[in-house]
Design a protein around this motif. Structure first.
Motif, PDB file in Angstrom:
ATOM      1  N   ARG A 155     -41.548  15.354  23.795  1.00 66.03           N
ATOM      2  CA  ARG A 155     -40.594  16.317  22.907  1.00 66.03           C
ATOM      3  C   ARG A 155     -39.620  16.931  24.022  1.00 66.03           C
ATOM      4  NH1 ARG A 155     -43.234  20.581  19.689  1.00 66.03           N
ATOM      5  NH2 ARG A 155     -41.459  20.299  18.491  1.00 66.03           N
ATOM      6  N   TYR A 156     -40.241  17.936  24.958  1.00 72.38           N
ATOM      7  CA  TYR A 156     -39.127  18.256  25.960  1.00 72.38           C
ATOM      8  C   TYR A 156     -39.947  18.642  27.264  1.00 72.38           C
ATOM      9  CZ  TYR A 156     -41.134  22.841  24.700  1.00 72.38           C
ATOM     10  OH  TYR A 156     -42.097  24.062  24.562  1.00 72.38           O
ATOM     11  N   ILE A 157     -39.361  18.826  28.194  1.00 72.55           N
ATOM     12  CA  ILE A 157     -39.918  19.218  29.705  1.00 72.55           C
ATOM     13  C   ILE A 157     -39.185  20.384  30.179  1.00 72.55           C
ATOM     14  CG2 ILE A 157     -40.535  18.153  31.975  1.00 72.55           C
ATOM     15  CD1 ILE A 157     -39.806  15.290  30.912  1.00 72.55           C
ATOM     16  N   GLU A 158     -40.298  20.989  30.708  1.00 72.27           N
ATOM     17  CA  GLU A 158     -39.960  22.420  31.200  1.00 72.27           C
ATOM     18  C   GLU A 158     -40.197  22.562  32.805  1.00 72.27           C
ATOM     19  OE1 GLU A 158     -40.578  27.370  30.559  1.00 72.27           O
ATOM     20  OE2 GLU A 158     -41.718  25.740  29.593  1.00 72.27           O
ATOM     21  N   GLY A 159     -39.121  22.733  33.516  1.00 66.96           N
ATOM     22  CA  GLY A 159     -39.065  22.813  35.056  1.00 66.96           C
ATOM     23  C   GLY A 159     -39.548  24.148  35.495  1.00 66.96           C
ATOM     24  N   GLY A 160     -40.426  24.070  36.709  1.00 65.45           N
ATOM     25  CA  GLY A 160     -40.685  25.158  37.464  1.00 65.45           C
ATOM     26  C   GLY A 160     -39.981  24.885  38.951  1.00 65.45           C
ATOM     27  N   ILE A 199     -35.453  19.547  30.082  1.00 63.53           N
ATOM     28  CA  ILE A 199     -34.922  18.210  29.581  1.00 63.53           C
ATOM     29  C   ILE A 199     -35.439  18.204  28.155  1.00 63.53           C
ATOM     30  CG2 ILE A 199     -35.342  15.694  30.015  1.00 63.53           C
ATOM     31  CD1 ILE A 199     -35.726  16.096  32.870  1.00 63.53           C
ATOM     32  N   VAL A 200     -34.709  17.716  27.271  1.00 63.19           N
ATOM     33  CA  VAL A 200     -35.091  17.295  26.036  1.00 63.19           C
ATOM     34  C   VAL A 200     -35.091  16.081  25.471  1.00 63.19           C
ATOM     35  CG1 VAL A 200     -34.346  19.714  25.022  1.00 63.19           C
ATOM     36  CG2 VAL A 200     -32.879  17.784  24.814  1.00 63.19           C
ATOM     37  N   ILE A 213     -31.322  24.789  21.091  1.00 64.57           N
ATOM     38  CA  ILE A 213     -31.589  23.558  20.485  1.00 64.57           C
ATOM     39  C   ILE A 213     -33.198  23.854  19.782  1.00 64.57           C
ATOM     40  CG2 ILE A 213     -32.584  21.262  21.034  1.00 64.57           C
ATOM     41  CD1 ILE A 213     -30.635  21.394  23.387  1.00 64.57           C
ATOM     42  N   TYR A 214     -33.335  23.248  18.685  1.00 65.12           N
ATOM     43  CA  TYR A 214     -34.810  23.733  18.040  1.00 65.12           C
ATOM     44  C   TYR A 214     -35.338  22.111  17.910  1.00 65.12           C
ATOM     45  CZ  TYR A 214     -33.201  28.317  16.774  1.00 65.12           C
ATOM     46  OH  TYR A 214     -32.540  29.348  16.579  1.00 65.12           O
ATOM     47  N   LEU A 215     -36.813  22.201  18.334  1.00 62.64           N
ATOM     48  CA  LEU A 215     -37.638  21.046  18.350  1.00 62.64           C
ATOM     49  C   LEU A 215     -38.682  21.564  17.569  1.00 62.64           C
ATOM     50  CD1 LEU A 215     -36.215  21.098  21.410  1.00 62.64           C
ATOM     51  CD2 LEU A 215     -37.191  18.830  21.123  1.00 62.64           C
ATOM     52  N   GLY A 216     -38.998  21.595  16.410  1.00 63.24           N
ATOM     53  CA  GLY A 216     -39.832  22.359  15.574  1.00 63.24           C
ATOM     54  C   GLY A 216     -39.757  23.848  15.911  1.00 63.24           C
ATOM     55  N   GLN A 217     -40.995  24.224  16.440  1.00 60.55           N
ATOM     56  CA  GLN A 217     -41.053  25.561  16.712  1.00 60.55           C
ATOM     57  C   GLN A 217     -40.629  25.887  17.807  1.00 60.55           C
ATOM     58  OE1 GLN A 217     -42.145  27.963  14.188  1.00 60.55           O
ATOM     59  NE2 GLN A 217     -42.125  26.378  13.165  1.00 60.55           N
TER      60      GLN A 217
END
Length: 237
Positions: A155-160, A199-200, A213-217
């Motif tokens: 669904r998406y990726i969150e980076g550190g 990244i989405v 941007i909304y991806l569900g919740q």
């Protein structure tokens, strides 16, 4: 399908790992790797190799020395972190020049160019696969193993700073790969970088409101740097 017998030569094992990961996604490539350019030269001169992925800067034998000794016996794609070698490489009629870090899309374009020139066996036509025909998954490096993740599940990726978290509908996968590296290796589309930390998957978006941007919740911000490209792609003006 005709197979492109490919040899990757680089004295940095990590660079070979990247090429191997890319090659696994291309069905017409059969890849072997070596960190020894002398051994690689002998193998390429033996006539059993169609394509060499060749690093330019190696201690035992430079890429340009390799090309002189190879004398055009097979196709060569240069791989290097230094763009100033490109012109000299083309003097040896190399097929392409890949600048590190090498994205999958750029890798695919280069090997497709070589593959299209391979003569077909009698009664066989050469068909160059499109990106849509390639495996729809990636192997993501975690702390102890490589995990296969289907692109359709992301669904998406969150980076550190030096890691990223891949979010699917059912799990979170912590990877030791940076967001920048993931952005280079995932297919575009459906994946798009929309923020320095996100990244989405465009096909997972449920709605867009203002700069969110909304991806569900899940709510993902759109960064200023990425706003225009995102608006162009989704038509959100």
């Amino acid at each position: 399908m005709t197979t492109l017998r490919t040899l990757a030569i680089d004295d940095e094992p990590l660079a070979l790992r990247v090429l191997a990961e890319h090659a696994r996604r291309v069905p017409f490539l059969h890849l072997t790797c070596t960190t020894d350019p002398i051994q690689g030269l002998v193998q390429a001169q033996g006539g059993d190799i169609d394509l060499v992925l060749l690093d330019v800067q190696m201690a035992a034998l430079s890429g340009m020395q390799f090309l002189q000794l190879l004398q055009g016996r097979c196709a060569v794609i240069l791989t290097t972190a230094y763009p100033h070698f490109a012109l000299e490489g083309y003097e040896y009629a190399v097929a392409d020049y890949l600048l590190k870090p090498i994205s999958f899309e750029r890798f695919l374009k280069a090997v497709q160019r070589v593959y299209a020139q391979v003569p077909a066996s009698p009664g066989e036509s050469v068909v160059v696969p499109s990106p849509a025909e390639l495996p729809a998954y990636s192997f993501i490096k975690t702390e102890h193993r490589l995990v296969r993740v289907n692109h359709a599940d992301i669904r998406y990726i969150e980076g550190g700073r030096d890691y990223a978290t891949v979010f699917t509908a059912t799990e979170r996968i912590l990877t030791l790969t940076s967001l920048g590296k993931l952005s280079e290796t995932l297919p575009h589309p459906p994946f798009m970088r929309v923020h320095k930390s996100y990244i989405v998957a465009l096909n997972q978006i449920t709605s867009v409101e203002r700069q969110r941007i909304y991806l569900g919740q899940a709510v993902i911000p759109i960064g200023d740097t990425y706003r225009a490209d995102f608006a162009r792609v989704v038509g959100s003006g």
